[in-house]
Scaffold this motif. Sequence first.
Motif, PDB file in Angstrom:
ATOM      1  N   ASP A 541     -37.218 -23.665  -9.266  1.00 57.96           N
ATOM      2  CA  ASP A 541     -35.856 -23.921 -10.236  1.00 57.96           C
ATOM      3  C   ASP A 541     -35.613 -25.669 -10.537  1.00 57.96           C
ATOM      4  O   ASP A 541     -35.432 -26.070 -11.251  1.00 57.96           O
ATOM      5  CB  ASP A 541     -34.319 -23.928  -9.571  1.00 57.96           C
ATOM      6  N   SER A 572     -30.468 -18.745 -13.858  1.00 58.61           N
ATOM      7  CA  SER A 572     -29.691 -19.587 -12.874  1.00 58.61           C
ATOM      8  C   SER A 572     -30.515 -20.762 -13.399  1.00 58.61           C
ATOM      9  O   SER A 572     -29.495 -21.810 -12.535  1.00 58.61           O
ATOM     10  CB  SER A 572     -31.482 -19.633 -11.580  1.00 58.61           C
ATOM     11  N   ALA A 574     -29.320 -21.583 -16.185  1.00 58.69           N
ATOM     12  CA  ALA A 574     -28.149 -21.802 -17.503  1.00 58.69           C
ATOM     13  C   ALA A 574     -27.575 -22.908 -17.397  1.00 58.69           C
ATOM     14  O   ALA A 574     -27.049 -23.468 -18.627  1.00 58.69           O
ATOM     15  CB  ALA A 574     -27.423 -20.119 -17.112  1.00 58.69           C
ATOM     16  N   GLU A 575     -26.943 -22.916 -16.559  1.00 58.26           N
ATOM     17  CA  GLU A 575     -25.792 -24.209 -16.458  1.00 58.26           C
ATOM     18  C   GLU A 575     -26.402 -26.264 -16.942  1.00 58.26           C
ATOM     19  O   GLU A 575     -26.252 -26.688 -17.145  1.00 58.26           O
ATOM     20  CB  GLU A 575     -24.255 -24.291 -15.525  1.00 58.26           C
ATOM     21  N   ARG A 576     -27.410 -25.570 -15.447  1.00 59.82           N
ATOM     22  CA  ARG A 576     -28.541 -27.211 -15.438  1.00 59.82           C
ATOM     23  C   ARG A 576     -29.522 -27.112 -16.525  1.00 59.82           C
ATOM     24  O   ARG A 576     -29.832 -28.823 -17.618  1.00 59.82           O
ATOM     25  CB  ARG A 576     -29.328 -27.639 -14.493  1.00 59.82           C
ATOM     26  N   PRO A 578     -29.165 -25.818 -20.310  1.00 58.03           N
ATOM     27  CA  PRO A 578     -29.237 -24.976 -21.419  1.00 58.03           C
ATOM     28  C   PRO A 578     -29.955 -24.448 -21.704  1.00 58.03           C
ATOM     29  O   PRO A 578     -30.417 -24.164 -22.776  1.00 58.03           O
ATOM     30  CB  PRO A 578     -27.992 -25.126 -22.073  1.00 58.03           C
ATOM     31  N   ALA A 610     -24.036 -14.412 -24.150  1.00 62.44           N
ATOM     32  CA  ALA A 610     -22.889 -15.769 -23.907  1.00 62.44           C
ATOM     33  C   ALA A 610     -21.825 -15.615 -24.446  1.00 62.44           C
ATOM     34  O   ALA A 610     -21.184 -16.521 -23.869  1.00 62.44           O
ATOM     35  CB  ALA A 610     -23.697 -17.225 -23.629  1.00 62.44           C
ATOM     36  N   GLU A 612     -21.483 -16.808 -27.176  1.00 62.03           N
ATOM     37  CA  GLU A 612     -21.160 -17.735 -27.878  1.00 62.03           C
ATOM     38  C   GLU A 612     -21.509 -17.830 -29.397  1.00 62.03           C
ATOM     39  O   GLU A 612     -22.011 -16.938 -29.994  1.00 62.03           O
ATOM     40  CB  GLU A 612     -22.292 -18.728 -27.865  1.00 62.03           C
TER      41      GLU A 612
END
Length: 718
Positions: A541, A572, A574-576, A578, A610, A612
Amino acid sequence: MAVDPYAMCPCGNGKKLKFCCGDLAADIEKIHAMIEGDQPRAALRHVEQLLAKHAGREPLLDLKVTVQFALDEFDAAGETVEAFLKAAPKSPTAHAQHAILLAARDGGRAAVVPLQQAIALVETDMPRRVLEAIGSVGQALLVEGNVVAARAHLWLYQGVSGQQDTRALQLLMRLNQVAGLPLPLRDHLYLHPAPEGHPGQTDHDRAQWYAGSGRWLPAAQAFDALCGSYPDEPTFAYNRGLLYGWLGETGRFVTGLHAFAAGDVPEEDAVEAEAIAQLLDPAMKDEPIDVVRIAYPIADEEKLVDRLASDQRVAKYEVNPEEFAEADGPPPRSAYLLLDKPLPASGWKDEGDAITRDEVPSIVGFLSHYGRQTDRAERLELVIDKNNDFEKYTSLLAEAADGSLGEAEAETRVGESDAAEQALSWRWHFPPDTPPAHRRKLLGEQRRDAILNQWPETPRRSLGGKSPREAAADPSLRVPLAAAVLLLEQGTNNHRYADAFAELRGLLGLPAPAPIDPAVEDVEQLPLGRVPRLKIEAVDDEQLVQLYRRAMMAGAAAAVAHTAREAVRRPSLAERLPPREAYQRLIGQEDDTPTALALVEEARAASDAASESNAIWDLLELELHVVEGAPEEANRLLQHLRAEHIEEPGVAEQLYQLLYALGATPDAVPAGAAADPAPPMPGLAPAPGAEPAAAGAGKIWTPQGESGGGGGKLWTPS
């Protein structure tokens, strides 16, 4: 502005102000207040009064130079810098001010050595003025078109300043996004490690330490000694060349690249080094083709207007006044495109088939019709490439004008291009009703034909004057030939034709590039041109995020797509990284509408999962349908956006901007594709949506060609 007595002294000697020049703290604060209050003259007078009492005091000399720079008094600043260097020859700030002066007055190349002298004198924390000098020299080198040295200085500035000041980073991003700068010059260039167990490794590592601290001149000199001791070690030749490249000596960099490529090194490394050398070596620049402007006096204006309106080899071109904003005098009354063959009335033939490649006319000239001016009679101006077809197309214009023009006046050179570039670029003009999908099909066919048939027959100086097909029979040209193919492949949009390049390499007897195992290669320093071959599923990652960011920073489209496609598969990340951002990149780079629509569906499903809003994907799909000429689907999306998303923040504004940009309105989505975008004049870059020339095929990008590129103004961080 309050001056902190415990801040580093402005003179740059490494001491706190209180313990170095504490007696001047109040006066320094007063001078800063004058500068911030836009009173530079008063500040200068106060500094001069203080220097009369405290001759040779370093903070005062530093402030005096800075104020003189602000007043554009470079001659006076030169005298002050000379006095500063005499009073404090070991002051990094004095040498930094010298570098800033030279960068503004004489150019970046002249400022490199004084800057290196300043950096060499830094003992612990880098004085602010030295950091400012790094930025100023980097900016000046960029304006001069010395891309390798400019990038090195701007990266050094960014590394020292960190995230507190991102102006150098923003300038690098602007540089990387400008069309025409080849990928190898947008990527990081790293020093190579010494061969394991080499007897010169200790000296090599010491030189690398110098280089890592910005002391490039002593590092280069250390590699001079290493190359003298080990003249057959290609790694040392490469590192020496790269360091001199960072110092602005492009010729010595090119020499090092050629030496490395000719040495006993992995072929792929040799090819990449040779490719950079081909971009930078003036001796490898192909003979340019002039782009000229020719003015014709108008003998019969009414007849000329009628002839230009009726001849299908001439197409009306709507004048954008901004294109002529910099020109002397008024814009032309009208403008036209000169075509090599008549424009078909429709993109469809009588039997219902769409037109073929051979039936699409090419733009060969740009015509401007000027009315009578105070000092000039009516005239028609033609901008055209002066290539082998020059006489043919000027005769075509004469035939179209049918006697309404007088004898041509003297030619004026307005630019240049080269034969290899012209083999890979074309300016087609489609009938307005040609379906977008058919346009893309024809453009793809033309690109394949150019790669496989036209480019291999075009002689190149980098191949000793031989064509690629001829060079394929010469074993001594194997690496230069592979480098030329690599540059072609990494050109704008060419990454979409991987199958054509595989076929080209086969035709030329070159090996197919192999997949790359991240367990074997150093992913952190992997050239971005190799990333599409990386077994991306085996990258962890952290490595994937770093690769994606590097690719984004460099504008490496193929590497961005390869990393983004893997990123959306990894929850894994998704935050860093998107998924929304990654899908936007993937969709934006996809020129096949069905594939782009499939990606939109994937993105919509990810947003739903998600919880969204998927309004952004509806907007992207709407754009695809409008461009594709699918009015029913476009209106369906439009109604859906109005009903489901119009109240969401920003949606109404984005919808309006999208429809305005596409030439549509909320009540009338066009049934067909928009007309061709305005084409460029011959010899200039293709317009958006047109087939561009391969990056690296000819001219190297220089910042003078970009508006707002910095000009000659001094750039210092505040």
